[in-house]
Design a protein around this motif. Structure first.
Motif, mmCIF file in Angstrom:
data_model
loop_
_atom_site.group_PDB
_atom_site.id
_atom_site.type_symbol
_atom_site.label_atom_id
_atom_site.label_comp_id
_atom_site.label_asym_id
_atom_site.label_seq_id
_atom_site.Cartn_x
_atom_site.Cartn_y
_atom_site.Cartn_z
ATOM 1 N N GLU A 40 0.833 -1.211 0.000
ATOM 2 C CA GLU A 40 0.000 0.000 0.000
ATOM 3 C C GLU A 40 0.868 1.261 0.000
ATOM 4 O O GLU A 40 0.574 2.220 -0.720
ATOM 5 N N ILE A 41 1.928 1.267 0.797
ATOM 6 C CA ILE A 41 2.839 2.418 0.797
ATOM 7 C C ILE A 41 3.527 2.522 -0.559
ATOM 8 O O ILE A 41 3.716 3.621 -1.089
ATOM 9 N N GLY A 42 3.920 1.386 -1.134
ATOM 10 C CA GLY A 42 4.357 1.343 -2.514
ATOM 11 C C GLY A 42 5.784 1.779 -2.775
ATOM 12 O O GLY A 42 6.159 1.974 -3.937
ATOM 13 N N LEU A 43 6.607 1.914 -1.744
ATOM 14 C CA LEU A 43 8.001 2.280 -1.941
ATOM 15 C C LEU A 43 8.858 1.031 -2.113
ATOM 16 O O LEU A 43 8.403 -0.089 -1.881
ATOM 17 N N THR A 44 10.101 1.237 -2.485
ATOM 18 C CA THR A 44 10.992 0.098 -2.688
ATOM 19 C C THR A 44 11.111 -0.736 -1.436
ATOM 20 O O THR A 44 11.115 -1.967 -1.489
ATOM 21 N N GLU A 45 11.215 -0.069 -0.271
ATOM 22 C CA GLU A 45 11.304 -0.790 0.998
ATOM 23 C C GLU A 45 10.496 -0.060 2.066
ATOM 24 O O GLU A 45 10.421 1.179 2.073
ATOM 25 N N THR A 46 9.916 -0.859 2.966
ATOM 26 C CA THR A 46 9.281 -0.330 4.172
ATOM 27 C C THR A 46 9.832 -1.100 5.370
ATOM 28 O O THR A 46 9.891 -2.335 5.346
ATOM 29 N N ALA A 47 10.251 -0.370 6.398
ATOM 30 C CA ALA A 47 10.824 -0.971 7.606
ATOM 31 C C ALA A 47 9.756 -1.024 8.695
ATOM 32 O O ALA A 47 9.123 -0.009 9.005
ATOM 33 N N PHE A 48 9.581 -2.208 9.284
ATOM 34 C CA PHE A 48 8.602 -2.421 10.345
ATOM 35 C C PHE A 48 9.363 -2.643 11.651
ATOM 36 O O PHE A 48 10.153 -3.584 11.761
ATOM 37 N N VAL A 49 9.118 -1.787 12.632
ATOM 38 C CA VAL A 49 9.876 -1.808 13.885
ATOM 39 C C VAL A 49 9.129 -2.630 14.924
ATOM 40 O O VAL A 49 7.927 -2.443 15.150
ATOM 41 N N LEU A 50 9.881 -3.526 15.573
ATOM 42 C CA LEU A 50 9.324 -4.461 16.555
ATOM 43 C C LEU A 50 10.225 -4.504 17.783
ATOM 44 O O LEU A 50 11.384 -4.069 17.725
ATOM 45 N N PRO A 51 9.746 -5.047 18.898
ATOM 46 C CA PRO A 51 10.620 -5.211 20.061
ATOM 47 C C PRO A 51 11.772 -6.155 19.741
ATOM 48 O O PRO A 51 11.609 -7.114 18.972
ATOM 49 N N PRO A 52 12.943 -5.937 20.327
ATOM 50 C CA PRO A 52 14.092 -6.808 20.026
ATOM 51 C C PRO A 52 13.912 -8.199 20.616
ATOM 52 O O PRO A 52 13.220 -8.387 21.618
ATOM 53 N N GLU A 53 14.560 -9.173 19.979
ATOM 54 C CA GLU A 53 14.583 -10.539 20.496
ATOM 55 C C GLU A 53 15.983 -10.965 20.901
ATOM 56 O O GLU A 53 16.146 -11.941 21.612
ATOM 57 N N SER A 54 17.004 -10.261 20.436
ATOM 58 C CA SER A 54 18.394 -10.602 20.728
ATOM 59 C C SER A 54 18.935 -9.725 21.843
ATOM 60 O O SER A 54 18.633 -8.523 21.908
ATOM 61 N N ALA A 55 19.744 -10.328 22.707
ATOM 62 C CA ALA A 55 20.389 -9.563 23.769
ATOM 63 C C ALA A 55 21.294 -8.502 23.140
ATOM 64 O O ALA A 55 22.035 -8.771 22.206
ATOM 65 N N GLY A 56 21.208 -7.298 23.665
ATOM 66 C CA GLY A 56 22.042 -6.212 23.165
ATOM 67 C C GLY A 56 21.392 -5.355 22.106
ATOM 68 O O GLY A 56 21.885 -4.270 21.797
ATOM 69 N N ALA A 57 20.288 -5.816 21.517
ATOM 70 C CA ALA A 57 19.597 -5.029 20.505
ATOM 71 C C ALA A 57 18.645 -4.035 21.164
ATOM 72 O O ALA A 57 18.014 -4.334 22.181
ATOM 73 N N THR A 58 18.542 -2.845 20.576
ATOM 74 C CA THR A 58 17.594 -1.840 21.072
ATOM 75 C C THR A 58 16.259 -1.921 20.343
ATOM 76 O O THR A 58 15.226 -1.516 20.877
ATOM 77 N N HIS A 59 16.271 -2.422 19.123
ATOM 78 C CA HIS A 59 15.046 -2.567 18.351
ATOM 79 C C HIS A 59 15.260 -3.604 17.255
ATOM 80 O O HIS A 59 16.386 -3.889 16.876
ATOM 81 N N ARG A 60 14.161 -4.156 16.801
ATOM 82 C CA ARG A 60 14.201 -5.147 15.724
ATOM 83 C C ARG A 60 13.457 -4.587 14.523
ATOM 84 O O ARG A 60 12.457 -3.872 14.670
#
Length: 290
Positions: A40-60
């Motif tokens: 729907e957004i129609g751009l080459t890429e869209t990033a979807f932000v989620l809670p991290p699952e790996s230790a040390g990550a601030t975001h996924r």
């Protein structure tokens, strides 16, 4: 409802550089919903932000083109981190993005971000240039150095050419080479100025031509070290200019760290401009839980 942003990366001017969709909170979306929103957004890429699952990550982050999910988040990390800082979801400074099982270090404020990668790049492999040159509308006479396949993370097919060949390059989508080769990085490198004029054709990643590719710019750092275009030890700056042929000029400020003639780290920095924001209904396919 979900909120989304559209930003232009690697430029300080709206509607230039590379456009990216960002969904700052994608917890209400399942896989099918993310694909629907990206379409729907129609751009080459869209990033979807989620809670991290790996230790040390601030975001996924999960990245989708309108057709499918991309396993790499390097291209979008600069725009995603800057957006999260601007919205107050991350503090300015260093963060760690998790995407596709990889952790990427990003340093961002609300207008600019740097992505740094460490470790050995993909070992360079020889490349038969003839079919790929033909697929880009070029010939062997345009080459100025040995082509190769290299990069940090995804490996790119680097075609070093004369400066005038960059503007002449054109993507021929019907060429059979694209069925087994996802990309071609056409580059004219000025060793005195440490500046590269670049075209990135990437049909294998869902984009006939990319106006600004952070992953390819990092890969060029590995190529510069491997081909002896920077000294064998130290950290060396280089600049990539891209997107002119698409009317979306972009500038990627980069650096590669070399030890004993081998690249051990690289960094790409870019400005980011917010161009749009909105709200979208949840797709019917999304199964909301909780």
């Amino acid at each position: 409802m979900i909120d989304y942003e559209i930003v232009d990366m690697f430029t300080d001017t709206a509607f230039e550089g590379c456009a990216l969709g960002v969904v700052p909170d994608a917890t209400a979306l399942d896989d099918t919903g993310m694909r629907a929103v990206a379409c729907e957004i129609g751009l080459t890429e869209t990033a979807f932000v989620l809670p991290p699952e790996s230790a040390g990550a601030t975001h996924r982050v999960r990245v989708f083109t309108p057709e499918r999910e991309s396993p790499y988040g390097g291209h979008s990390a600069v725009g995603t981190a800057t957006t999260l800082v601007r919205l107050g979801r991350l503090p300015a400074g260093e963060s760690v993005q998790e995407c596709g099982g990889r952790l990427l270090t990003v340093r961002a404020n609300d207008r600019r971000a740097s992505l740094r990668v460490r470790g050995e790049p993909v070992p360079p492999e020889p490349l038969d240039p003839a079919p790929l040159l033909a697929a880009c509308g070029l010939t062997a006479g345009d080459l100025v150095a040995e082509p190769c396949v290299t990069g940090f993370g995804p490996a790119f097919h680097v075609l070093p050419v004369r400066p005038e060949a960059v503007a002449r390059a054109v993507h021929h989508p019907e060429h059979p080479v694209w069925s087994g080769c996802p990309d071609a990085v056409v580059v004219a490198h000025d060793s005195r100025a440490q500046r590269a004029e670049v075209r990135v054709f990437a049909p294998g990643y869902g984009m006939p031509e990319d106006p600004a590719c952070a992953s390819a710019a990092l890969g060029l750092g590995a190529w510069l070290a491997q081909s002896g275009r920077v000294p064998a030890d130290g950290t060396w700056a280089y600049r990539v200019r891209q997107g002119e042929g698409l009317g979306r000029p972009a500038r990627l400020d980069c650096a590669v760290t070399v030890r004993g003639g081998r690249a051990v780290a690289a960094e790409v920095t870019g400005e980011v401009v917010a161009t749009a924001a909105g709200r979208m209904r949840l797709p019917r396919t999304t199964a909301v839980t909780g």
